[in-house]
Scaffold this motif. Sequence first.
Motif, PDB file in Angstrom:
ATOM      1  N   GLU A  85       9.515   6.355   7.703  1.00 23.46           N
ATOM      2  CA  GLU A  85       9.619   4.849   7.235  1.00 23.46           C
ATOM      3  C   GLU A  85      10.101   4.460   5.878  1.00 23.46           C
ATOM      4  OE1 GLU A  85       7.143   6.813   8.676  1.00 23.46           O
ATOM      5  OE2 GLU A  85       7.300   5.867  10.540  1.00 23.46           O
ATOM      6  N   SER A  86      10.186   5.382   5.106  1.00 24.62           N
ATOM      7  CA  SER A  86      10.640   5.190   3.676  1.00 24.62           C
ATOM      8  C   SER A  86      12.117   4.955   3.531  1.00 24.62           C
ATOM      9  CB  SER A  86       9.942   6.493   2.782  1.00 24.62           C
ATOM     10  OG  SER A  86      11.042   7.594   3.210  1.00 24.62           O
ATOM     11  N   ASN A  87      12.909   5.404   4.468  1.00 26.54           N
ATOM     12  CA  ASN A  87      14.080   5.346   4.305  1.00 26.54           C
ATOM     13  C   ASN A  87      14.813   4.194   5.284  1.00 26.54           C
ATOM     14  OD1 ASN A  87      14.455   7.170   2.180  1.00 26.54           O
ATOM     15  ND2 ASN A  87      14.838   8.939   3.805  1.00 26.54           N
ATOM     16  N   SER A  88      13.944   3.434   6.125  1.00 27.32           N
ATOM     17  CA  SER A  88      14.353   2.509   7.079  1.00 27.32           C
ATOM     18  C   SER A  88      14.196   1.279   6.543  1.00 27.32           C
ATOM     19  CB  SER A  88      13.391   2.671   8.285  1.00 27.32           C
ATOM     20  OG  SER A  88      12.111   2.052   7.919  1.00 27.32           O
ATOM     21  N   LYS A  89      15.372   0.586   6.405  1.00 28.67           N
ATOM     22  CA  LYS A  89      15.573  -0.697   5.843  1.00 28.67           C
ATOM     23  C   LYS A  89      16.682  -1.677   6.685  1.00 28.67           C
ATOM     24  CE  LYS A  89      14.670   0.559   1.198  1.00 28.67           C
ATOM     25  NZ  LYS A  89      15.183   1.531   0.435  1.00 28.67           N
ATOM     26  N   GLY A  90      16.484  -2.863   6.728  1.00 30.78           N
ATOM     27  CA  GLY A  90      17.688  -3.620   7.277  1.00 30.78           C
ATOM     28  C   GLY A  90      17.439  -3.506   8.836  1.00 30.78           C
ATOM     29  N   PHE A  91      18.943  -3.409   9.524  1.00 30.09           N
ATOM     30  CA  PHE A  91      18.892  -3.240  11.034  1.00 30.09           C
ATOM     31  C   PHE A  91      18.579  -1.903  11.532  1.00 30.09           C
ATOM     32  CE2 PHE A  91      21.631  -2.858  14.811  1.00 30.09           C
ATOM     33  CZ  PHE A  91      21.088  -4.100  15.401  1.00 30.09           C
ATOM     34  N   ALA A 114      18.238  19.598  11.599  1.00 29.12           N
ATOM     35  CA  ALA A 114      18.538  18.537  10.665  1.00 29.12           C
ATOM     36  C   ALA A 114      17.561  17.554  10.639  1.00 29.12           C
ATOM     37  CB  ALA A 114      19.810  17.958  11.412  1.00 29.12           C
ATOM     38  N   SER A 115      16.821  17.421  11.897  1.00 28.79           N
ATOM     39  CA  SER A 115      15.529  16.405  11.729  1.00 28.79           C
ATOM     40  C   SER A 115      14.385  16.921  11.222  1.00 28.79           C
ATOM     41  CB  SER A 115      15.413  16.127  13.247  1.00 28.79           C
ATOM     42  OG  SER A 115      16.414  15.334  13.953  1.00 28.79           O
ATOM     43  N   LEU A 116      14.168  18.425  11.066  1.00 32.23           N
ATOM     44  CA  LEU A 116      13.174  19.021  10.576  1.00 32.23           C
ATOM     45  C   LEU A 116      13.221  18.921   9.035  1.00 32.23           C
ATOM     46  CD1 LEU A 116      11.901  21.749  12.984  1.00 32.23           C
ATOM     47  CD2 LEU A 116      10.754  19.495  12.831  1.00 32.23           C
ATOM     48  N   ILE A 117      14.246  18.985   8.503  1.00 34.65           N
ATOM     49  CA  ILE A 117      14.338  19.142   7.031  1.00 34.65           C
ATOM     50  C   ILE A 117      13.585  18.195   6.151  1.00 34.65           C
ATOM     51  CG2 ILE A 117      15.875  19.179   5.148  1.00 34.65           C
ATOM     52  CD1 ILE A 117      17.534  21.351   7.064  1.00 34.65           C
ATOM     53  N   PRO A 118      14.054  16.884   6.658  1.00 33.65           N
ATOM     54  CA  PRO A 118      13.301  15.812   5.786  1.00 33.65           C
ATOM     55  C   PRO A 118      11.752  15.855   5.850  1.00 33.65           C
ATOM     56  CG  PRO A 118      15.017  15.031   7.037  1.00 33.65           C
ATOM     57  CD  PRO A 118      14.901  16.313   7.313  1.00 33.65           C
ATOM     58  N   PHE A 119      11.287  16.002   7.192  1.00 31.13           N
ATOM     59  CA  PHE A 119       9.751  16.248   7.363  1.00 31.13           C
ATOM     60  C   PHE A 119       9.132  17.265   6.632  1.00 31.13           C
ATOM     61  CE2 PHE A 119      10.825  14.191  11.361  1.00 31.13           C
ATOM     62  CZ  PHE A 119      10.645  12.834  11.169  1.00 31.13           C
ATOM     63  N   ILE A 120       9.957  18.393   6.357  1.00 32.36           N
ATOM     64  CA  ILE A 120       9.479  19.461   5.586  1.00 32.36           C
ATOM     65  C   ILE A 120       9.595  19.219   4.074  1.00 32.36           C
ATOM     66  CG2 ILE A 120       9.780  22.044   4.877  1.00 32.36           C
ATOM     67  CD1 ILE A 120      10.752  22.507   7.899  1.00 32.36           C
ATOM     68  N   ARG A 121      10.328  18.529   3.694  1.00 35.72           N
ATOM     69  CA  ARG A 121      10.462  18.210   2.295  1.00 35.72           C
ATOM     70  C   ARG A 121       9.220  17.139   2.030  1.00 35.72           C
ATOM     71  NH1 ARG A 121      16.821  17.919   0.547  1.00 35.72           N
ATOM     72  NH2 ARG A 121      17.252  20.174   0.743  1.00 35.72           N
ATOM     73  N   GLY A 122       8.993  16.509   2.867  1.00 35.85           N
ATOM     74  CA  GLY A 122       7.696  15.416   3.014  1.00 35.85           C
ATOM     75  C   GLY A 122       8.084  14.166   2.750  1.00 35.85           C
ATOM     76  N   THR A 174       0.724  -1.335   0.161  1.00 40.33           N
ATOM     77  CA  THR A 174      -0.021  -0.009  -0.116  1.00 40.33           C
ATOM     78  C   THR A 174       0.810   1.263   0.076  1.00 40.33           C
ATOM     79  OG1 THR A 174      -0.278  -0.005   2.244  1.00 40.33           O
ATOM     80  CG2 THR A 174      -1.879  -1.032   1.466  1.00 40.33           C
ATOM     81  N   PRO A 175       0.627   2.181  -0.884  1.00 38.02           N
ATOM     82  CA  PRO A 175       1.448   3.548  -0.727  1.00 38.02           C
ATOM     83  C   PRO A 175       1.183   4.148   0.414  1.00 38.02           C
ATOM     84  CG  PRO A 175      -0.682   3.602  -2.178  1.00 38.02           C
ATOM     85  CD  PRO A 175      -0.538   2.306  -1.689  1.00 38.02           C
ATOM     86  N   SER A 176       2.387   4.350   1.022  1.00 44.41           N
ATOM     87  CA  SER A 176       2.246   5.463   2.336  1.00 44.41           C
ATOM     88  C   SER A 176       1.371   6.779   2.139  1.00 44.41           C
ATOM     89  CB  SER A 176       3.732   5.761   2.671  1.00 44.41           C
ATOM     90  OG  SER A 176       4.322   6.545   1.503  1.00 44.41           O
ATOM     91  N   PRO A 177       0.675   6.776   3.042  1.00 42.14           N
ATOM     92  CA  PRO A 177      -0.328   8.112   2.912  1.00 42.14           C
ATOM     93  C   PRO A 177       0.674   9.349   2.780  1.00 42.14           C
ATOM     94  CG  PRO A 177      -0.239   7.448   5.224  1.00 42.14           C
ATOM     95  CD  PRO A 177       0.564   6.215   4.220  1.00 42.14           C
ATOM     96  N   LYS A 178       0.248  10.490   2.098  1.00 45.41           N
ATOM     97  CA  LYS A 178       0.903  11.619   1.982  1.00 45.41           C
ATOM     98  C   LYS A 178       1.048  12.134   3.399  1.00 45.41           C
ATOM     99  CE  LYS A 178       1.815  12.270  -2.364  1.00 45.41           C
ATOM    100  NZ  LYS A 178       3.032  12.416  -2.915  1.00 45.41           N
ATOM    101  N   MET A 179       2.288  12.655   3.594  1.00 44.16           N
ATOM    102  CA  MET A 179       2.557  13.261   4.842  1.00 44.16           C
ATOM    103  C   MET A 179       2.488  14.883   4.821  1.00 44.16           C
ATOM    104  SD  MET A 179       5.996  12.841   7.189  1.00 44.16           S
ATOM    105  CE  MET A 179       7.048  14.214   6.512  1.00 44.16           C
ATOM    106  N   SER A 180       1.880  15.315   5.676  1.00 41.43           N
ATOM    107  CA  SER A 180       1.521  16.869   5.842  1.00 41.43           C
ATOM    108  C   SER A 180       2.907  17.444   5.698  1.00 41.43           C
ATOM    109  CB  SER A 180       0.847  17.294   6.819  1.00 41.43           C
ATOM    110  OG  SER A 180       0.455  18.626   7.002  1.00 41.43           O
ATOM    111  N   THR A 181       3.203  18.398   5.213  1.00 39.43           N
ATOM    112  CA  THR A 181       4.383  19.439   5.202  1.00 39.43           C
ATOM    113  C   THR A 181       4.305  20.585   6.197  1.00 39.43           C
ATOM    114  OG1 THR A 181       4.127  20.286   3.202  1.00 39.43           O
ATOM    115  CG2 THR A 181       5.592  18.390   3.198  1.00 39.43           C
ATOM    116  N   LYS A 182       3.362  20.751   6.497  1.00 36.68           N
ATOM    117  CA  LYS A 182       2.884  21.986   7.683  1.00 36.68           C
ATOM    118  C   LYS A 182       3.718  21.773   8.879  1.00 36.68           C
ATOM    119  CE  LYS A 182      -1.286  22.404   7.727  1.00 36.68           C
ATOM    120  NZ  LYS A 182      -2.729  22.677   7.681  1.00 36.68           N
TER     121      LYS A 182
END
Length: 191
Positions: A153-159, A141-149, A73-81
């Motif tokens: 979970e999209s970048n978490s793989k493996g361990f 540094a933690s907010l920048i990826p969230f603001i970009r949308g 299932t495609p991940s729901p769109k995350m709000s960037t506000k």
Amino acid sequence: MAASAVMQSILVSSARQNACRTPANRLLPAAVQPFSRRAANFRVRCTAEEDQREPATPTSVSLPSPQPGPSPTPSPKMSTKLTDILAFSGPAPERINGRLAMVGFVAALAVEAAKGQDVLEQIGNGGIPWFVGTSAILTLASLIPFIRGVSVESNSKGFMTSKAELWNGRFAMLGLVALAFTEYVTGGSLV
């Protein structure tokens, strides 16, 4: 309409019984026998009574197609506000606090091992500017990826998954509080 459905089911079941009578499966009951592809093109045409005339449409009996495994299932769109990101149930607060706690716990233990100062001494002896600077840099540094949308979970793989990061942050928060409490009760540094 009810008579139509009954007739169709009778015709389909009789066609299924006749199509499945091969030498290999004559001993099996009709309900258990495999459905033959020869009966897949069997068509049933049924008409309603005089007062319920509807156009007759041919229906075909076909094999149920095998269902493929669950599609991702495609991940729901995350709000960037920013207000949604920093909301109490948003994705950022626990992650940012956990990251700060991980860095703070390791830094507190490192300074204790190097200088022998407990956590309260570290804060009193010039630790506040370091704490504020580190907090600002890690928060941005933690907010920048969230603001970009980009979701975590999209970048978490493996361990190193996003759940592992959450649990490591929770344990670091507990560890930092336990370290400060233990040093307060004992009256000195832990290391």
